[in-house]
Design a protein around this motif. Sequence first.
Motif, mmCIF file in Angstrom:
data_model
loop_
_atom_site.group_PDB
_atom_site.id
_atom_site.type_symbol
_atom_site.label_atom_id
_atom_site.label_comp_id
_atom_site.label_asym_id
_atom_site.label_seq_id
_atom_site.Cartn_x
_atom_site.Cartn_y
_atom_site.Cartn_z
ATOM 1 N N CYS A 116 0.730 -1.366 -0.041
ATOM 2 C CA CYS A 116 0.035 -0.100 -0.133
ATOM 3 C C CYS A 116 0.741 1.410 -0.046
ATOM 4 N N LEU A 117 2.052 1.324 0.798
ATOM 5 C CA LEU A 117 2.818 2.406 0.943
ATOM 6 C C LEU A 117 3.620 2.497 -0.432
ATOM 7 N N ILE A 118 4.037 1.608 -0.997
ATOM 8 C CA ILE A 118 4.904 1.615 -2.211
ATOM 9 C C ILE A 118 3.784 2.108 -3.248
ATOM 10 N N PHE A 119 2.554 1.726 -3.474
ATOM 11 C CA PHE A 119 1.648 2.055 -4.392
ATOM 12 C C PHE A 119 1.715 3.643 -4.317
ATOM 13 N N GLY A 120 1.441 4.084 -2.994
ATOM 14 C CA GLY A 120 1.044 5.393 -2.800
ATOM 15 C C GLY A 120 2.423 6.386 -3.344
ATOM 16 N N MET A 121 3.447 6.015 -2.943
ATOM 17 C CA MET A 121 4.864 6.809 -3.232
ATOM 18 C C MET A 121 4.934 6.713 -4.686
ATOM 19 N N VAL A 122 4.913 5.629 -5.236
ATOM 20 C CA VAL A 122 5.093 5.579 -6.915
ATOM 21 C C VAL A 122 3.951 6.543 -7.715
ATOM 22 N N THR A 123 2.759 6.257 -6.942
ATOM 23 C CA THR A 123 1.655 7.019 -7.701
ATOM 24 C C THR A 123 1.695 8.640 -7.317
ATOM 25 N N ILE A 124 2.285 8.941 -5.972
ATOM 26 C CA ILE A 124 2.540 10.433 -5.769
ATOM 27 C C ILE A 124 3.605 10.933 -6.722
ATOM 28 N N LEU A 125 4.722 10.143 -6.704
ATOM 29 C CA LEU A 125 5.849 10.596 -7.858
ATOM 30 C C LEU A 125 5.356 10.842 -9.240
ATOM 31 N N ILE A 126 4.456 10.021 -9.668
ATOM 32 C CA ILE A 126 3.784 10.067 -11.182
ATOM 33 C C ILE A 126 3.099 11.123 -11.359
#
Length: 274
Positions: A116-126
């Motif tokens: 969940c955190l990895i998904f959030g971090m990647v999506t925030i960066l994109i």
Amino acid sequence: MPVARPVDGQVGNPTGPDEWFKSLPLVTRYWFGATMIVTLSANFGVIEPKQIMYYWPYIKDKFEVWRLLTPFCYVGPFEFNTLISAYMLVQFSKQYETGGPFNTGAGGGTADYAFCLIFGMVTILITYAISPLPLSPIFCRNLIYYVLYVWSKRHPTSQANIWGFPVAAIYLPFAYLALTVFMGSSWMDMLHGLVIGHVYYFLVDVVPMVYGKEIITTPKFLVDQFGMGLYEPVDNEPARPPAQRPGMGRAPPDAAARGAGHTWGTGGQRLGTQ
């Protein structure tokens, strides 16, 4: 801005800072520890804040790959809002990690929260690169409110209390956003985190229920690393519960897994009680 205060059986139980830190669940402990290291280093001049900000040209041309992670671990300069953000990081992350995250393939446990955190971090960066909002290249608060939103959707009937006013968990992210706007503080990063949180919630909960398709699944390497359910050290690892079907982890955990609740503000009710 009101903050959560731990009560019976919560973070305040350990007798010292070392015991308190070790009592935090695994993902929360590492995120909070990294945040304290980066934030204190920047505030004491060990490193300059501009060296930890997200800046794609330096990542691409100078291979400063740490800039992909450090923006999520810097809370801000020494001020009251920074203290609140750090406290919220611990409380919401711990509450969601131990209270039963959305099950995306690991039984609603540590592996699912890490993903969940990895998904959030990647999506925030994109989305930072394409967002029309004037966003800061520091994303710690974005990620905190992302976790808050996902937690509020996972436990919508839990009760919170802000300055004496009862608020259902489902409305808590918007209550914080409204208070921030009312006080004239920066709110774009909060809104960004809430939007990303809704994207995650839609993909892991709404799509499987409405359309019968499971789009988000925890990678196997995370399940292999942390196992099913809440991660425990190998030497005292309990029997783990069987996996549920990915994406359909809406069944609430038992009362023992959730633990006692929190009060929000002063004179609040307990959060997360039956």
